[in-house]
Design a protein around this motif. Structure first.
Motif, PDB file in Angstrom:
ATOM      1  N   GLY A   1     -11.017  -1.984  -6.007  1.00  0.00           N
ATOM      2  CA  GLY A   1      -9.688  -1.698  -6.546  1.00  0.00           C
ATOM      3  C   GLY A   1      -9.343  -2.608  -7.708  1.00  0.00           C
TER       4      GLY A   1
ATOM      5  N   TYR B   1       2.701   1.620  -3.448  1.00  0.00           N
ATOM      6  CA  TYR B   1       1.865   2.102  -4.546  1.00  0.00           C
ATOM      7  C   TYR B   1       1.397   3.537  -4.328  1.00  0.00           C
ATOM      8  CZ  TYR B   1       1.900  -2.510  -6.602  1.00  0.00           C
ATOM      9  OH  TYR B   1       2.302  -3.678  -7.175  1.00  0.00           O
ATOM     10  N   LYS B   2       1.234   3.957  -3.087  1.00  0.00           N
ATOM     11  CA  LYS B   2       0.878   5.361  -2.834  1.00  0.00           C
ATOM     12  C   LYS B   2       2.040   6.283  -3.206  1.00  0.00           C
ATOM     13  CE  LYS B   2      -3.256   5.942  -1.779  1.00  0.00           C
ATOM     14  NZ  LYS B   2      -4.126   6.708  -2.645  1.00  0.00           N
TER      15      LYS B   2
ATOM     16  N   ARG C   1      -1.537   7.332 -12.881  1.00  0.00           N
ATOM     17  CA  ARG C   1      -1.917   7.670 -11.500  1.00  0.00           C
ATOM     18  C   ARG C   1      -3.142   6.865 -11.068  1.00  0.00           C
ATOM     19  NH1 ARG C   1       0.100  12.432  -9.119  1.00  0.00           N
ATOM     20  NH2 ARG C   1      -1.831  12.640  -7.932  1.00  0.00           N
ATOM     21  N   GLN C   2      -4.126   6.759 -11.946  1.00  0.00           N
ATOM     22  CA  GLN C   2      -5.323   5.985 -11.608  1.00  0.00           C
ATOM     23  C   GLN C   2      -4.999   4.501 -11.448  1.00  0.00           C
ATOM     24  OE1 GLN C   2      -8.258   7.173 -10.790  1.00  0.00           O
ATOM     25  NE2 GLN C   2      -7.478   9.232 -11.102  1.00  0.00           N
TER      26      GLN C   2
ATOM     27  N   TYR D   1       2.037   6.458  -6.868  1.00  0.00           N
ATOM     28  CA  TYR D   1       0.925   7.308  -7.292  1.00  0.00           C
ATOM     29  C   TYR D   1       1.318   8.781  -7.229  1.00  0.00           C
ATOM     30  CZ  TYR D   1      -3.452   9.895  -6.844  1.00  0.00           C
ATOM     31  OH  TYR D   1      -4.460  10.807  -7.001  1.00  0.00           O
TER      32      TYR D   1
ATOM     33  N   SER E   1      -3.151   0.468  -5.075  1.00  0.00           N
ATOM     34  CA  SER E   1      -3.037   0.778  -3.648  1.00  0.00           C
ATOM     35  C   SER E   1      -4.358   0.497  -2.931  1.00  0.00           C
ATOM     36  CB  SER E   1      -2.601   2.223  -3.433  1.00  0.00           C
ATOM     37  OG  SER E   1      -3.604   3.125  -3.809  1.00  0.00           O
ATOM     38  N   SER E   2      -5.472   0.688  -3.613  1.00  0.00           N
ATOM     39  CA  SER E   2      -6.764   0.373  -3.022  1.00  0.00           C
ATOM     40  C   SER E   2      -6.898  -1.125  -2.760  1.00  0.00           C
ATOM     41  CB  SER E   2      -7.896   0.851  -3.937  1.00  0.00           C
ATOM     42  OG  SER E   2      -9.139   0.495  -3.424  1.00  0.00           O
TER      43      SER E   2
ATOM     44  N   TYR F   1      -2.110   3.203 -10.395  1.00  0.00           N
ATOM     45  CA  TYR F   1      -1.466   3.012  -9.102  1.00  0.00           C
ATOM     46  C   TYR F   1      -2.443   3.217  -7.949  1.00  0.00           C
ATOM     47  CZ  TYR F   1       3.089   2.578 -11.255  1.00  0.00           C
ATOM     48  OH  TYR F   1       4.156   2.142 -11.987  1.00  0.00           O
ATOM     49  N   SER F   2      -3.391   4.104  -8.127  1.00  0.00           N
ATOM     50  CA  SER F   2      -4.408   4.308  -7.101  1.00  0.00           C
ATOM     51  C   SER F   2      -5.248   3.044  -6.919  1.00  0.00           C
ATOM     52  CB  SER F   2      -5.301   5.486  -7.470  1.00  0.00           C
ATOM     53  OG  SER F   2      -6.325   5.648  -6.536  1.00  0.00           O
TER      54      SER F   2
ATOM     55  N   TYR G   1       0.833  -1.201   0.000  1.00  0.00           N
ATOM     56  CA  TYR G   1       0.000   0.000   0.000  1.00  0.00           C
ATOM     57  C   TYR G   1       0.869   1.253   0.000  1.00  0.00           C
ATOM     58  CZ  TYR G   1      -2.884   3.785   1.705  1.00  0.00           C
ATOM     59  OH  TYR G   1      -3.504   4.992   1.846  1.00  0.00           O
TER      60      TYR G   1
END
Length: 102
Positions: free
Chosen positions: A80, A18-19, A31-32, A22, A38-39, A34-35, A15
């Motif tokens: 996610g 990946y943040k 960015r989306q 991001y 991370s989710s 990786y978001s 997490y």
């Protein structure tokens, strides 16, 4: 359950990883992407934490809170994953276009 604790630590580490990716990403679809990843990692962390609590304590309140954690964690991981599947081809196409531009 030492193995469960190791999975909890790994999921939290992913997490954070990946943040950071991001925040450092420049392109919007990347960015989306990786978001979404991370989710998934955060959802897995929360669900595993809820499962771990079931092994540590055996009270009614623990069962209720653990059930909430597991449900929220699995829901977040599922959302996610769906976002990951949606953004993966778009992020790949965006990366190809960026590579062609130089």
């Amino acid at each position: 359950m030492p193995a469960l604790v190791i999975f909890i630590i790994f999921s939290f580490s992913f997490y954070v990883y990946y943040k950071i990716r991001y925040v450092r990403a420049q392109r919007p679809m990347e960015r989306q992407f990786y978001s979404a990843k991370s989710s998934m990692a955060l959802g897995l962390f929360v669900a595993l934490f809820g499962i771990n609590q079931l092994f540590l304590y055996s009270t009614t309140l623990t069962y209720i809170i653990s059930a909430i954690f597991i449900a929220l964690g699995l829901g977040s991981a599922w959302a996610g994953y769906r976002a990951y599947r949606h953004y993966l081809p778009q992020a790949a196409q965006e990366a190809e276009e960026a590579a062609k531009r130089g």
